[in-house]
Every structure is written in structure tokens, then in C-alpha cells.
Enzyme design. Structure first.
Site, PDB file in Angstrom:
ATOM      1  N   GLU A   1      79.120  14.571 -50.147  1.00  0.00           N
ATOM      2  CA  GLU A   1      80.344  14.996 -49.400  1.00  0.00           C
ATOM      3  C   GLU A   1      81.525  15.277 -50.336  1.00  0.00           C
ATOM      4  O   GLU A   1      82.307  16.149 -49.978  1.00  0.00           O
ATOM      5  CB  GLU A   1      80.712  13.909 -48.378  1.00  0.00           C
ATOM      6  CG  GLU A   1      79.695  13.749 -47.267  1.00  0.00           C
ATOM      7  CD  GLU A   1      78.422  13.014 -47.711  1.00  0.00           C
ATOM      8  OE1 GLU A   1      78.503  12.286 -48.719  1.00  0.00           O
ATOM      9  OE2 GLU A   1      77.377  13.177 -47.070  1.00  0.00           O
TER      10      GLU A   1
ATOM     11  N   ASP B   1      71.794  13.478 -51.808  1.00  0.00           N
ATOM     12  CA  ASP B   1      72.517  12.654 -50.843  1.00  0.00           C
ATOM     13  C   ASP B   1      73.940  12.460 -51.372  1.00  0.00           C
ATOM     14  O   ASP B   1      74.244  12.866 -52.485  1.00  0.00           O
ATOM     15  CB  ASP B   1      71.765  11.323 -50.738  1.00  0.00           C
ATOM     16  CG  ASP B   1      72.181  10.517 -49.531  1.00  0.00           C
ATOM     17  OD1 ASP B   1      73.043  10.976 -48.767  1.00  0.00           O
ATOM     18  OD2 ASP B   1      71.641   9.418 -49.364  1.00  0.00           O
TER      19      ASP B   1
ATOM     20  N   ASP C   1      72.888   8.691 -41.465  1.00  0.00           N
ATOM     21  CA  ASP C   1      72.478   7.307 -41.239  1.00  0.00           C
ATOM     22  C   ASP C   1      72.591   6.914 -39.778  1.00  0.00           C
ATOM     23  O   ASP C   1      73.556   6.285 -39.356  1.00  0.00           O
ATOM     24  CB  ASP C   1      73.322   6.393 -42.121  1.00  0.00           C
ATOM     25  CG  ASP C   1      73.115   6.738 -43.583  1.00  0.00           C
ATOM     26  OD1 ASP C   1      72.159   7.493 -43.885  1.00  0.00           O
ATOM     27  OD2 ASP C   1      73.890   6.271 -44.420  1.00  0.00           O
TER      28      ASP C   1
END
Ligand SMILES: *[C@@H]1O[C@H](CO)[C@@H](O)[C@H](O)[C@H]1NC(C)=O
Ligand SMILES: *[C@@H]1O[C@H](CO)[C@@H](O)[C@H](O)[C@H]1NC(C)=O
Length: 984
Positions: free
Chosen positions: A554, A551, A629
């Protein structure tokens, strides 16, 4: 998990207040727009839009200052090299090397570089150590092959243009106009794609910064003219309190690409909006911002928006009736794409009658790097998906458990909690395969460690899961807690494997663990080190049924500009972060994938499972993705369908959305509907934020628990069909769930339909209910085939372009079977997919309208290892025609085929259901089975269920007991006999 909720209750108060002070300007509930740039807040986007406006206003695309130096053109073996000259005024010119390669499958690659930067003849500012070239390594990460160069292309140079034709029968043609530079791409007599037809081409060349002399306020000299170009964002740029030092100055690349006659464009994952991309230059119903691609941790993202999300795939398909073309913009820097459409009419006599032909114009703008773009001349969605897969790689064949149901929440709080949830699933007879641990399992957010209080005995937890062949997935993110004595950070630092800041020192920022450093997965040494961390003896407390979740890759940096890294950070090879930003997530999840391949010496390699939030073109080779999310509301449920369809269009189809919605508590109805929809996501995971109530399916009570269980059982029974669809994705590049235009490329009415999905090639068409109290749905049917309700065989008779209304009480999932298909199932309910491995198959034959024909395929292998690459698999074609159902082998034999088939010899077909069975079968009662390697013919009972009002007839063959891995034929009664009889 993951959420970058900076209001997370798990944050220490001190950190929270720092963050509040730094960023929390307004207490927004929705996405924080002020955290993320609009085009006019991004220097290069604004400059290029201004250029476009300027050219449009003057109506002078031909004033584009780029010319091919025709003396420089060289052509050899399918490759053209030349120089483009950019006239920059005052008689000055900039040299831009141009390469065009003509490839197989109607593909072309056009690359424009900049001579001075390429040769390093520039000076960087602020003493930067960054590389001077334009970033030229995207292909090294994203491409698996660039396609074969066409050897037999025909080349013709004229004064004003150069023409190259290539491909079978010279069907593809590129016309390169010299002045201004532009390219038209043709298929046969049709112009398909045009470069720089609108004159927006822009390569911001290197220049040294000229400081304006201080002007004497009393001077009588005339004012110097204002510079033509807006230089205000050339040298440095600030946003949200962060300043980008921009040591290379302005360096954007931009190009207009028009699709002649194409009214729809798709792709450009990842955005939360309709599948058919909208116009972005304002006007009713349009966006006023370009689609943005700059991988970001967007908190509470908004729907129907061109805002960037977590991953980027700069691949676009343009589609019109019976024709599809594509472009793939190979650039990993921040990229914006403007889209507009215009109408023209080719025939003046029909003006106003036909409504004209729509052209779609796109304007691609990247902050830095090469201008490097593939044009793909189709000609249909399947061929295009395949071409794109050939360029960037196909979806990795997942392990079986990976496509079963995953149960996650932030967080299962202890190993006892996990064991308890596991027992409860069994108690309620709900199947699941994988339970997940979010960040709280770690000791103080130090990855590769366990919280000693709450997870004292992870191995016993994993062993309990193993009893039912279940798995555990744990999260590990790229930020490494900066804490003395934590072995991982100590090694990261001592081995010098972290991302650097602009001063070439280790970069430090904030994320979940507080102060952190980031592994630089662009560095091969960092990837090798990463690999070492996953061995069972180093990552203690894990065993072979533990897999991974990446996760925040980015990367998310809570105190960084736009919640990510500064663009002037430095990666391996001294490339600036700005150049590689959109690749960052992929290099990290790929490093994890490779680490999982070799956890133990001598262990048989198994297909790793890695879930990633951030991605780029090529991510499909090593990960699954989810849409980040989302929120527990109906709008997010509805939005998940086009988003997942678009992942398929964009070549990364192993995709899902958090089932139930991440933020907030779903109503029981919403959650139940979400499970019904989620059963048709390629990746199906229930997940929830730490502040939400527990919502495992058994928590809801009746009737909800039973309805959700039914949806999960449906998923499990169709796993053989899903697996076959994944196999198609992994060998042909096709989407796993398919949109209307993909399946019916000639049906214009369906091009924009994005709320229903086909599962692979099965003909199964699902239209999930996505609104509260939804009493019915309208399913759009494009073709003439009959469709049948999956559960009760209601006939939706085939009239093309028709909408059928299906009533949908809560326990009803609208799922139709298109006539003409055969698909496999496994109908015995089990606790996990692993326990279904040796279960017998059911084949569903959905005969076409005439009751004569159907076909389908099955792919099966051990669901776990790489032996399938050595032929250890079953690949069968089932064909029903002339009253016979025939199973034939369509696999290619390898060294492991025979052994694998031995393991499968007792796996049989236990049931065949024939939908729309001819009435003539009603009195027959038997079918005749012949099987390879078995002498003689066996008769097997067939039970006939006659058609009733509105419902199709069906026949059920009970236990033909044919082995799934061998050739066999089942002869059904002659359908025509009864015809003869009735005539008599
Ligand atoms: C400009 O002229 C004004 C008025 O004559 C004077 O006060 C000022 O000092 C001058 N400024 C400079 C920089 O010479
Ligand atoms: C994936 O990792 C392998 C092994 O380290 C490496 O060779 C390859 O270049 C990586 N690819 C990507 C896309 O990161």
C-alpha cells in the site's frame, strides 16, 4: 499472508512493546478506527464537505465562483481548450486551464489544471524539494490508451454556453455552461451526467501562507473578521501523532457529478459492502462517511463499511433500466466520494404514483493532483467494461495453473513440511496446483534469501512439486530489511533507489523485518535493478516453477501515519507520496511482473503470476488480487461475493478472498461452504493466519474432506470454461464472474442482487450458501429461460423475476445452468491442471426452453507462454440449431497457429451432454458426425435419458471423437419427426 497484526506472536517482544507504546491506545479487537481517518479528521475532506453543505444550505449552486473565460475557448479536432477563472474575492482571479477531449465510444475527458502551479510560480514551504506542479502522471501509469479523438465533432459557441456533438450520428453531446462552469453530457435526447450542477466544484489554488500578526491583548482596534474558509488544516495536519508538513499548502480538487435518472451506482473498488453503493450522508440504512480510497493495510476490516481497504479503482458505473454510464476519476491521491440520491418526478400528474425518478449525486474529493475525469456514455454494462478496458488495459491472460486451486498458509514451516503437504494432497486424491510460502521462509525477513535451518534445500522441494506440474509461490514485499551486509539493502542504498523522506534522505520505517527501507518502483532504474534480483543465479534456491506474491504494498509501514508512508515522502521525479499514494502498489507488483518475464536469458517467456494486495486502475494488466485479511466467519464469507463481483465491475476481475477466512478457525461446516463458494472465485486460494489450526482439506475428515474435494474437482472440470471467461476478460474487458445487472441490464428487480454470480458467458449461475446451517437458498432468476440444476437436472422453469428455492444439504452447491448455452469441461480427475493439458473435452449443451437452440465458445492455448499472441490458440464457437451442433473457428490466424493446432490434433471431444433433449431423440440412438479433413460421415451412439418428475431429459453422445481444433458438424435426429408421429 498478510496481516498487519501488530499483535503477531512472531514479533520480537521489544519491538512489540515499542509498538504497543506508540500506537496501542486501546485494546480493540476489531478494526482500529482510531488508526484511520474519518472525513472530519481529513482536512481536505472536511473542507469540501463543508463547502457542499454551505452551498446546499444557501441553495445557490449558481454562486459557484468558476467561470469559463469565453474569449479563451479554442476548439480543434475534437479538443476544446479554455481557461476557467476562479473568482477569489477582492477582484482577484485564479486561472485554471481546462481541456476537454471528445473521444470515440462516447467517452469524454475533462482536465482542469492550475496555471500557477503548472508554471512553477509557487513557493514550497520547509525547503521541500517536491515538484510544484499538480501531479499529472497518473495517466502514464494507469492508461494504455486514452481513446481516439473524435475528428468529426460539431462545435458551436454561444454567449452562455458551448456545445459539442460527436459520435456516430452526433448522438453524444456536451453542453458546457460558461457561468458558472458546468457541463451536461447527453446521449440523444437524454441528459445523463452533469458536472458542477450542484456547485461543489473546488480547486484549491495556491496561496502563500500569511502569518497573522500577534494581537496586542489590550488593543482597542476592532477584531479582524474570521476568515470565511477554515484554514486550520491548510498548512500542516496531524493525525495519530504524525504531522504532515504539507509544503504545497491546500491543493484539493473536488467536483459534484450527478447521474440523471440513475438509481444505482457500482464500482469504486475496494470496499467491503454491497455491490450497489450506498448513500453516504447519513439517514436510515446509509453510511455517514464517504467512500474512501487511500490504499491501507487495514487490520481486521469491518464489513458493510465505506472505509478504505488495500486497493483503489476510482471507476464508477451508474445503471438504470437498459442504460449504463460511467465516470473514471483519474487521480491517485487520497480520494473520498459522497453519494446521495434524490427523487424527482418528470410528470406532475403522476406525482406520488410512480414514486418518481431517482437521480444519484456523487461528490468526488481528492487531496491533490489534477482534476482529470473521463465520462463514459455507455450505453450498457458490456460496452462500459470494454471502454474502461480500452482505457486502462484488459486483464492479462493468466497461465492455466493460476486459475486452479492454490494452497497457502502462514506458514508452511519447512521444505519438508511443503513436501509432506504435497504428498498428502495426493494421498487423499485432492487436486491442487500451487503451494505458497509466507514470510517465514526467508532468512530473518530478508527477501531473496532462505531460512537456512528450515529451508535448507528449496530446489528439491520445487523439484518434487514439478513432478506433478505444480508450482511454488513465495512472498516478497517492498520493504527491505535495513541490516548491514544484506546485499539487497546494500544495493538499494548504494544505487539510491529507495523512497526518500521529506528531507530528501532515505526513508526509514518499520515493517515485518523491523527497520526497513522501501524500493521506489516509480523509478525506472529501481525497476531495472528489481528485475536483476530475480534471475535464478541471484535469487538462489528458485527455479522456473516459482512465482510471486507481493503483499504490504500500500505500502504498509507499521509506524507510519495510518500505517503507511508519510504523505510528504518523496518519490522518483520529486513527486510527493501524497500525489502517488494509490499508485504505489501497482508500480511495485508491475515491477515484479516484469522481473519475472526475464529470469533467464534465452528462456521462453512465460506468463508471470503475481498476486498483489494493493492495486489501482491498470493493475489487471499484471496481477491477480485478493481481498486481504478477512476473517473465518459466515459474514466474511457472504461479504466476499459482492466484493469479488465489484472487482469485475471495476475492471480488475482476477480476484478472490482467502478461502476459509484468514483470521480465526472456521468450523468444519463454514470451511466446507467456503470451498464451495471459492470454487467460483476467479482466484481460488485457501489461506490461514499463523495462529490458526492446520486446515488443508484433508485435515477435516469425513464428510467434509470429500465435499471439499468435490468442490475442487468441480473447479478443475470447469477450468476450460473459466479459461474461456478469462479470455473474454482479456479481450473484451468483461467481468469473469458477473453480477445480475451485468447479465440482465433491463431487469430492475435484479440490480441490487449481489449474492449470486454468473460464470463468464456460460450461463452457469451459482448462489453459494453463506449462512450457518443453511438448509436452502433462494436463487433469483430474471429471465424467461429455463434453468437446470447442474448436478441433477432439476428444472427451474422460466418465469421472469422469480425466486426459486433450492434445498442445500451440506454437500449441495446451488449451481444452475441457464438454457441456451454450451460450455466446455474436462472431466478426468487429475492431480493438477498441468496434467490435464492433453485431456479430452466434454461439451455440455443446455438447450433453450424450446429445445432448439444453444451456443457457446471455447478458448484454449498452451496455458503458459505468449505464443497465443502469434495465433497459437483455439477459439471456437459452438452453435446448436436446426438439429445440428456445429463447431466453427472464430480465431484469427497467426504465424504460430498451424504448429499449435498440430500439437492439439489428438485432443478430442469425448462426450457431449445435451440437457433438455427433445423426446423425439429417445428412439434414435445415434448422431451423425462429419469432420473437416475426414472423409464421410460417422455414426456415433447416443444414449437418451428421459425426463423424470421435475428433471430434464438429456442425451449423451459417447465419444464423438471430433478433434477440438477443427470444424465439425454433428447432426442430431430430427426433433420434428416425433411431432409428426404423435400427430398421426
Ligand atoms: C494590558 O493591560 C494590563 C492592565 O492595564 C497590563 O497589566 C498589561 O501589562 C497590558 N499588556 C500589554 C501587553 O501591554
Ligand atoms: C510496468 O513496468 C514496465 C517495465 O518497467 C514499465 O514500462 C511500465 O511503465 C510499468 N507500468 C506500471 C503501471 O507500473
Amino acid at each position: 499472508m498478510a496481516r498487519s497484526s501488530r499483535r503477531s506472536p512472531t514479533w520480537p517482544l521489544s519491538l512489540l512493546s515499542i509498538v504497543l507504546l506508540l500506537f496501542f491506545v486501546s485494546p480493540a479487537v476489531m478494526v482500529k478506527h482510531h488508526d484511520f481517518k474519518r472525513c472530519d479528521q481529513s482536512g481536505f475532506c472536511k473542507r469540501n464537505r463543508a463547502l457542499a453543505d454551505n452551498v446546499l444550505e444557501r441553495g445557490s449552486p449558481e454562486s459557484s465562483p468558476y467561470q469559463v473565460d469565453s474569449a479563451s475557448i479554442k476548439y480543434k479536432d475534437g479538443q476544446l481548450d479554455a481557461s476557467i477563472v476562479k473568482n477569489i474575492g477582492g477582484g482577484n482571479q485564479v486561472k485554471l486551464p481546462l481541456t476537454i477531449t471528445f473521444l470515440d465510444r462516447g467517452n469524454v475527458r475533462v482536465t482542469i489544471d492550475e496555471d500557477k502551479r503548472r508554471k512553477g510560480q509557487i513557493e514550497l514551504r520547509h525547503g521541500s524539494v517536491a515538484r510544484k506542479e499538480r501531479y499529472n502522471e497518473v495517466g502514464a501509469w494507469a492508461l494504455t490508451g486514452a481513446g481516439l479523438q473524435a475528428q468529426k465533432a460539431a462545435y458551436m459557441k454561444r454567449k452562455e454556453y458551448t456545445e459539442v456533438t460527436w459520435g456516430p450520428e452526433g448522438q453524444y453531446k456536451a453542453v458546457i455552461q460558461h457561468s458558472p462552469f458546468g457541463v451536461e453530457f447527453w446521449t440523444g435526447e437524454e441528459k445523463q451526467v452533469v458536472f458542477n450542477g450542484r456547485g461543489f466544484l473546488n480547486v484549491e489554488h495556491w496561496r502563500s501562507k500569511v502569518d497573522k500578526p500577534q494581537r496586542d491583548e489590550n488593543s482597542t482596534e476592532p477584531e479582524p473578521p474570521e476568515p470565511v474558509e477554515d484554514e486550520s488544516t491548510w498548512w500542516e495536519e496531524s493525525f495519530g501523532g504524525n504531522t504532515d508538513s504539507k509544503p504545497k499548502g491546500p491543493e484539493s480538487v473536488a467536483l459534484d457529478i450527478s447521474f440523471t435518472g440513475y438509481g444505482h451506482v457500482f464500482g469504486l473498488a475496494e470496499h467491503a459492502g454491497p455491490l450497489s453503493l450506498k448513500e453516504t450522508r447519513g439517514g436510515e440504512g446509509n453510511y455517514d462517511q464517504p467512500y474512501r480510497m487511500y490504499n491501507s493495510d487495514i487490520f481486521e476490516y469491518e464489513l458493510d463499511s465505506p472505509m478504505t481497504l488495500y486497493g483503489s479503482i476510482p471507476f464508477m458505473q451508474a445503471h438504470k433500466k437498459d442504460s449504463t454510464v460511467g465516470v473514471f476519476w483519474l487521480n491517485a491521491a487520497e480520494t473520498w466520494v459522497d453519494i446521495t440520491k434524490s427523487k424527482h418526478d418528470t410528470n406532475p400528474l403522476t406525482l406520488g404514483l410512480t414514486g418518481g425518478i431517482v437521480d444519484t449525486h456523487t461528490h468526488w474529493i481528492s487531496e491533490s493532483g489534477l482534476l482529470d475525469v473521463f465520462v463514459m456514455l455507455g450505453p450498457n454494462p458490456k460496452e462500459l467494461s470494454k471502454s474502461y478496458g480500452k482505457l486502462t488495459g484488459y486483464t492479462a491472460m493468466p497461465a492455466t495453473f493460476a486459475i486452479a486451486y492454490h494452497q497457502c498458509r502462514w506458514n508452511y514451516v519447512s521444505d519438508e513440511d511443503v513436501k509432506d503437504v504435497d504428498r498428502k494432497f495426493d494421498k487423499f486424491n485432492i487436486p491442487y496446483d500451487v503451494i505458497w510460502l509466507d514470510i517465514e521462509y526467508t532468512n530473518d525477513k530478508q527477501y531473496f534469501t532462505w531460512d537456512p535451518l528450515n529451508f535448507p534445500d528449496p530446489i528439491s522441494m520445487e523439484k518434487q512439486l514439478e513432478e506433478t506440474d505444480r508450482k511454488l509461490v513465495v512472498i516478497i514485499d517492498p520493504h527491505i530489511k535495513n541490516k548491514e551486509g544484506y546485499h539487497v539493502v546494500d544495493e538499494l542504498k548504494s544505487k539510491n533507489l529507495a523512497v526518500k523522506n521529506k528531507d530528501n534522505n532515505i526513508f526509514e520505517g518499520w515493517c515485518w523485518p523491523g527497520s526497513s527501507h522501501w524500493i521506489d518502483a516509480f523509478n525506472p532504474a529501481a525497476r531495472a535493478w528489481w528485475k536483476s534480483l530475480f534471475s535464478y543465479d541471484r535469487f538462489k534456491g528458485t527455479q522456473s516453477n516459482v512465482w510471486l506474491w507481493n503483499d504490504m504494498n500500500e505500502p504498509s509501514v507499521f509506524n507510519g501515519p495510518e500505517i503507511t508512508m508519510p504523505r510528504d515522502n518523496i518519490h522518483h521525479g520529486n513527486w510527493e507520496h501524497r500525489d502517488v499514494h494509490n499508485l504505489n502498489g501497482m508500480t511495485f507488483h508491475n515491477a515484479t511482473y516484469h522481473a519475472l518475464l526475464e529470469r533467464k536469458k534465452g528462456e521462453t517467456p512465460r506468463r508471470p503470476f503475481v498476486l498483489t494486495r494493493s492495486f489501482y486502475a491498470g493493475s489487471q494488466r499484471s496481477a491477480a488480487m485478493w481481498t486481504g485479511d478477512n476473517q473465518a466467519n459466515w459474514e466474511h464469507l457472504a461479504a466476499s461475493i459482492p466484493m469479488i463481483l465489484n472487482q469485475g465491475v471495476s475492471g480488475f476481475p482476477f480476484a478472490g478472498a482467502d478461502v476459509g477466512g484468514f483470521f480465526g478457525n472456521p468450523s468444519k461446516e463454514l470451511q466446507t461452504r467456503w470451498y464451495q463458494a471459492g470454487a467460483f472465485y476467479p482466484f481460488m486460494r485457501g489461506h490461514a493466519h499463523i495462529d490458526t489450526r492446520r486446515r488443508e482439506p484433508y485435515m477435516l475428515g469425513e464428510p467434509y474432506t470429500s465435499i471439499m474435494t468435490k468442490a475442487l474437482r468441480l473447479r478443475y472440470s470447469l477450468l476450460p470454461a473459466w479459461y474461456t471467461a478469462f479470455h473474454e476478460a482479456s479481450t473484451e474487458g468483461y467481468p469473469i464472474v458477473r453480477s445480475q445487472y451485468f447479465v440482465h441490464p433491463g431487469d430492475e428487480k435484479g440490480f441490487a442482487v449481489d449474492d449470486q454470480m454468473y460464470l463468464g458467458s456460460t450461463g452457469l449461475l451459482v448462489k453459494p450458501v453463506t449462512n450457518e446451517g443453511g438448509e436452502s437458498v433462494d436463487v433469483y432468476v430474471a429471465d424467461e429461460e429455463n434453468y437446470y440444476d447442474y448436478f441433477d437436472f432439476t428444472i427451474y422453469s422460466g418465469k421472469p423475476q422469480r425466486t426459486h428455492t433450492i434445498s442445500t444439504p451440506l454437500d449441495k452447491l446451488p449451481l444452475l445452468m441457464q438454457g441456451g448455452h454450451i460450455f466446455p469441461r474436462k472431466d478426468r480427475p487429475r492431480k493438477s491442471s498441468g496434467l490435464m493439458k492433453w485431456d479430452p473435452y466434454t461439451l455440455v449443451i443446455v438447450l433453450d426452453k424450446k429445445g432448439e437452440k444453444a451456443e457457446g465458445t471455447l478458448y484454449a492455448d498452451d496455458g503458459e507462454t505468449f505464443d497465443y499472441q502469434l495465433g497459437a490458440y483455439i477459439h471456437r464457437k459452438f452453435l446448436f440449431a436446426d438439429g445440428k451442433l456445429i463447431s466453427t473457428d472464430i480465431g484469427t490466424k497467426g504465424s504460430k497457429t498451424i504448429n499449435y493446432l498440430k500439437t492439439m490434433k489428438d485432443v478430442r471431444v469425448e462426450k457431449i451432454i445435451v440437457v433438455n433433449a427433445p423426446a423425439a431423440w429417445s428412439s434414435a440412438g445415434e448422431v451423425a458426425v462429419t469432420e473437416d479433413g475426414v472423409k464421410g460421415t460417422r455414426n456415433v451412439e447416443m444414449i437418451y435419458h428421459a425426463a423424470t418428475a421435475g428433471k430434464a431429459a438429456r442425451a449423451v453422445v459417447r465419444d464423438p471423437a471430433t478433434a477440438i481444433g477443427v470444424d465439425w458438424t454433428i447432426s442430431f435426429p430430427e426433433a420434428s419427426q416425433s411431432g409428426v408421429k404423435t400427430e398421426l
